[in-house]
Each structure stands twice: as C-alpha cells, then as structure tokens.
Design an enzyme around this catalytic site. Structure first.
Site, PDB file in Angstrom:
ATOM      1  N   SER A  63      17.995  -7.146   9.645  1.00 31.74           N
ATOM      2  CA  SER A  63      18.056  -6.183  10.737  1.00 31.74           C
ATOM      3  C   SER A  63      19.263  -6.474  11.636  1.00 31.74           C
ATOM      4  O   SER A  63      20.376  -6.593  11.143  1.00 31.74           O
ATOM      5  CB  SER A  63      16.735  -6.201  11.515  1.00 31.74           C
ATOM      6  N   ASP A  76      14.850  -1.586   6.236  1.00 31.33           N
ATOM      7  CA  ASP A  76      14.617  -2.779   7.055  1.00 31.33           C
ATOM      8  C   ASP A  76      13.272  -3.395   6.670  1.00 31.33           C
ATOM      9  O   ASP A  76      12.259  -2.707   6.606  1.00 31.33           O
ATOM     10  CB  ASP A  76      14.633  -2.364   8.530  1.00 31.33           C
TER      11      ASP A  76
END
Length: 325
Positions: A61, A221
């Site tokens: 991320s 993600d």
C-alpha cells in the site's frame, strides 16, 4: 514480463523463491496507513544513521510508494525533501482539487469548495464526504454495479509525479511490492515489471479503486489481510527483519447502526488480528507515534517524518547489539 517471483497458497504458508541465507543486513517491511506512511521516511533515516545496511525493502500500500522512493534514492534526506516539496507544491494542490471535483460528481450533498484551503484540507473533506456517503447508503447502486467507487486515474497521476518509469528490478536497493491476486486468491510479491504499475496495484484499495490487470492476474491492495508484509520479508532469508507499523489505533465503538458500520468494524478487527500475527514474526518492530493521525491528512509531512525519526532512533539504540552496528 513477470508479475511476481513469489506466490502463496494461503496467507499462512510461504513458498519462497529467493533464500540467500545471509546473516548480515536487514530487510525492512513497510506497512500501509495512508498519510501515516510518511513516518517511514523518518524511520529509514534512523536505520541508516545507525549504520545498519538495508538489503531489501518490502512494501505494501503506501509502504510500496514510500519504499520505492527509498529504494530509488539511498540519500534519505533527498527523498524526504522530494516528498515534502511535492506535498506543498501547487501541482499537487491541483491534483487534490481534481479529486474533490470527482467526489462532487458522486454526491450532490456537496458544499462549495473553500479555495483558500490547502490541498489536503480538500482531500480530508472529500474523504469525510465519501465516508458519509458509504455509511448512509447513498449511491448504493454504484457500489453493486461496478468494481469500485473511483477510477485509478488520480492515483496513477500521483505516482507518476514521484516515480520514474522503470522496472522494479532497477532500483538501487532491492525492492519487493506486495499485492493480492483476486483470481487465484494468492498473495503476490512483485519483483519485476513496471514499478509504477506495481505501486498502483498495491495501493488500489478494494472497493474504492479498481483492481489492476497484470498478465493473467487481477491485483489489488492486500492491506486488510497483510498490512505489514513481514512474512514476505522473511522469505528472503536475510539476517534480520525490521517491521515499521504506521497503522491506526483501534478505538472502542459502542454504536453500530447500519450494516456498513458492522462490516467496516469487522474489517478493522480482521486487519488488527492479522497485523499482530505478522508483527510477532519480526526481529524488530518500530511503531512511530502516528496512530491517531488521520490516514487522509498529509498537511504535516515534517511532523510525521519526525515521529518516524524519533521512534527509529529509540529502536536502533535499544537493539544496537542485535544489528552489530
């Protein structure tokens, strides 16, 4: 083009491709946390200042973006200056304004923008509107009919402002970027291919931004299940693993009025459980004092970096003998 050199059959079982068997240097695992990820830059300064050599950076991320910046430029002061300069620049203000305008199209309950506000004041306002929209069920049809609430255009533009168009393998410090493949239900570690695209995949929050197509993969993600990629860092067989935790503090909630409230709370609980398990595997855990800082508030980069620097210095002093620096 290879999307990964590492796969897993499930979250708990690793199948490493690389195992150097070295006992010197460290692998740094950078976790997700939005704006709090700027604290990674301070921690990296402290690690380098203590004479500890970073052999590889593994990011997820926001950790994939900040980790890439550090892997590209070993001069951490230069990296910090670049990040701070961008956050305070007029061009980034324009990007945030574009993000706000996009949010206005998603909901009609939008007051006029305050043009005197800073760029991340606008972003913070946008986030609050988006959160309110989700919690009150507005535009539920968009959530059901499409794969995401937003396009990834704005994320792509932000990445292009910071990251050159190179291969992941071309960074000065070896780099790994972690994402999830929706098709195979596997964790993916990206070591080759477009660096920009890899970061985009790792930062594409499920539901908010569309997943990224990469060969036969559909990447997103993985932060909910793997907010700190310690297991991935351990797979390289290097001497020590440092985990940088910039997650938020999970506070007590007493009221859950909607289905979305319950679902979001369970997502938070699941992330915390997975994070605790991951951190237990690291040799050193560094947690800057940023847990109460909103993930969307980038208005204080210097403060966030300083929190990372302080936490890093304390950890390096405490573990001086561990690293032999």
């Amino acid at each position: 083009m290879h999307a990964s050199a590492f796969r897993e059959t499930n979250v708990g079982t690793s199948i490493p491709i690389h195992s150097r068997g070295r006992d010197n240097g460290v692998v740094v695992a950078m976790g997700g946390g939005g704006a709090r990820g700027l604290a990674h830059l301070g921690v990296m300064e402290a690690i380098g200042g203590a004479g500890v050599q970073t052999e590889r950076i593994v990011g997820v991320s926001i950790g994939s973006l900040v980790g890439s910046l550090c892997a590209l430029e070993p001069d951490i002061k230069a990296v910090q200056a670049k990040a701070i300069g961008l956050l305070h620049s007029p061009i980034f203000s324009a990007k945030c304004e574009s993000l706000m305008e996009h949010a206005e199209r998603m909901t009609k309950q939008t007051p006029s923008l305050d043009r005197t506000s800073g760029p991340f004041d606008w972003f913070a306002t946008w986030y609050r509107r988006l959160e309110r929209m989700m919690r009150h069920g507005h535009r539920l049809s968009r959530m059901i009919a499409g794969p995401s609430l937003l396009t990834n255009t704005l994320l792509e533009e932000a990445i292009e402002l910071l990251i050159p168009d190179i291969d992941v393998s071309e960074t000065q410090v070896p780099l790994s970027i972690v994402a999830a493949d929706l098709k195979s239900a596997q964790r993916i570690i990206i070591e080759n291919g477009s660096l920009r695209k890899a970061i985009l995949a790792s930062m594409s929050i499920p539901g908010f931004f569309p997943p990224v197509e990469w060969d036969d993969l559909l990447l997103t993600d993985i932060g909910v299940l793997d907010s700190i990629p310690v297991q991935s860092a351990l797979s390289y067989g290097l001497g020590r693993t440092i985990a940088i935790d910039v997650s938020s503090d999970l506070r007590r909630h007493d009221s859950f009025r909607t289905t979305v409230d319950v679902m979001m709370r369970m997502e938070e609980i699941g992330e915390v459980i997975c994070r605790r398990q991951a951190l237990s595997l690291a040799d050193v855990v560094i947690r800057p004092d940023v847990g109460n800082h909103p993930w969307y508030d980038f208005t204080q980069p210097e403060t966030l970096i300083e929190h990372g620097r302080q936490a890093g210095h304390v950890a390096m002093l405490r573990h001086h003998e561990t690293f032999g620096a």
